[in-house]
Design an enzyme around this catalytic site. Structure first.
Site, PDB file in Angstrom:
ATOM      1  N   GLU A  45     -34.204  -6.581  12.454  1.00  0.00           N
ATOM      2  CA  GLU A  45     -32.768  -6.433  12.733  1.00  0.00           C
ATOM      3  C   GLU A  45     -32.293  -7.579  13.616  1.00  0.00           C
ATOM      4  O   GLU A  45     -32.913  -7.862  14.653  1.00  0.00           O
ATOM      5  CB  GLU A  45     -32.507  -5.106  13.458  1.00  0.00           C
ATOM      6  N   GLU A  85     -25.673  -2.729   7.042  1.00  0.00           N
ATOM      7  CA  GLU A  85     -25.520  -1.298   7.316  1.00  0.00           C
ATOM      8  C   GLU A  85     -24.156  -0.994   7.923  1.00  0.00           C
ATOM      9  O   GLU A  85     -23.757  -1.617   8.919  1.00  0.00           O
ATOM     10  CB  GLU A  85     -26.651  -0.832   8.259  1.00  0.00           C
TER      11      GLU A  85
HETATM   12  O1  KIV Z   1     -35.073   2.334   8.960  1.00  0.00           O
HETATM   13  C1  KIV Z   1     -34.364   2.483   7.950  1.00  0.00           C
HETATM   14  O2  KIV Z   1     -34.442   3.486   7.234  1.00  0.00           O
HETATM   15  C2  KIV Z   1     -33.423   1.421   7.620  1.00  0.00           C
HETATM   16  C3  KIV Z   1     -32.423   1.695   6.534  1.00  0.00           C
HETATM   17  C4  KIV Z   1     -31.352   2.575   7.031  1.00  0.00           C
HETATM   18  C5  KIV Z   1     -31.880   0.450   5.955  1.00  0.00           C
HETATM   19  O3  KIV Z   1     -33.447   0.393   8.213  1.00  0.00           O
END
Ligand code: KIV
Length: 273
Positions: A124, A191
């Protein structure tokens, strides 16, 4: 003759995802955290399985994704990879495993790849983590980026509301997407951002953009397995489509089992040795 990727039994690669974007063929991605579910999901024909750090929420019962450890993500990743024949398997790098320094990030990334045998990792962040991204890519590890709502930064945001509604945040997100593409990421997750912005990003970058709560004008969609199967209760964001009500189905099955045990109906003559 072009083959529809969903019907092609060969292993999905980052190259095939790129071809899918170029052909305008949508990419399906779903999370999984364990062997049994991953084998069902893979057989159903999903293109990408994400071993998400959402395991922290839906498997471990934490309020956020922050507590899950490197070892726990490796455990989930290993279990999933063993079950999968076709889908590309991407594992989330957990909070704290790539933010301290690029050297530590690449060490942890190598450890995750060595032990899980996954195909790629997801991180991220944008420009703030670009040095870590470059080092991991330089080690030969494919990376999927993740922008917009980044649950590992929940304490910075304070809410899980839609991100990048303001022009300044939207501009930064677009610039981060371009930086991640330039660094060599093979795909991006967006997201919970406005659909118009997601579309703009998907048009601006050549790599596939996979959305969750980012509208339909992107190259693919991802949902959390437990949410789309209706196992989780009390989580109903607008973007979530529930494809089953497993919570009721499991509840009903377990209640009937309990009744059968209590009434001595189970096991019967044919269910014993
Ligand atoms: O951890 C997860 O499930 C994610 C998704 C929401 C993309 O990063």
């Amino acid at each position: 003759m072009s083959v529809n990727q969903a019907e092609d039994p060969r292993k999905v690669t980052t190259h095939r995802l790129q071809q899918m974007k170029e052909r305008g063929e949508k990419i399906s991605m779903i999370t999984s955290y364990d062997y049994t579910m991953a084998s069902i999901v893979d057989e159903a024909g999903v293109d990408v399985i994400l071993v998400g750090d959402s395991a922290s929420n839906v498997v471990a019962g934490n309020m956020t994704t922050l507590p899950i450890s490197l070892e726990q993500m490796i455990y989930h990743g290993k279990s999933v990879v063993k079950a999968v024949n076709r889908a590309l398997v991407v594992v989330d790098m957990p909070f704290g495993s790539y933010q301290i320094s690029p050297t530590e990030a690449v060490r942890n990334a190598i450890q995750m790849m060595k032990v899980t045998h996954a195909d790629a990792l997801k991180l991220e962040g944008g420009i703030e983590i670009i040095d870590a991204v470059k080092q991991i890519l330089a080690a030969g590890i494919p990376i999927m980026g993740h922008l917009g709502l980044m649950p590992q930064s929940i304490n910075k945001y304070g809410t899980y509301n839609v991100r990048a509604k303001e022009d300044s945040e939207a501009e930064k997100l677009l610039s981060d997407a371009l930086e991640l593409e330039k660094a060599g990421c093979f795909a991006l997750v967006l997201e919970k951002i406005p659909a118009a912005l997601a579309r703009k990003v998907a048009e601006a970058v050549r790599i596939p953009v996979i959305g969750i709560g980012a509208g339909g004008n992107v190259d693919g969609q991802v949902l959390v397995l437990h949410d789309m199967l209706g196992m989780t209760k009390g989580f109903s964001p607008r973007f979530l489509r529930r494809y089953a009500d497993l919570n009721s189905i499991i509840n009903d099955a377990v209640s009937r089992y309990v009744q059968d045990v209590k009434s001595s109906d189970f096991p019967n003559e044919t269910e014993q040795y």
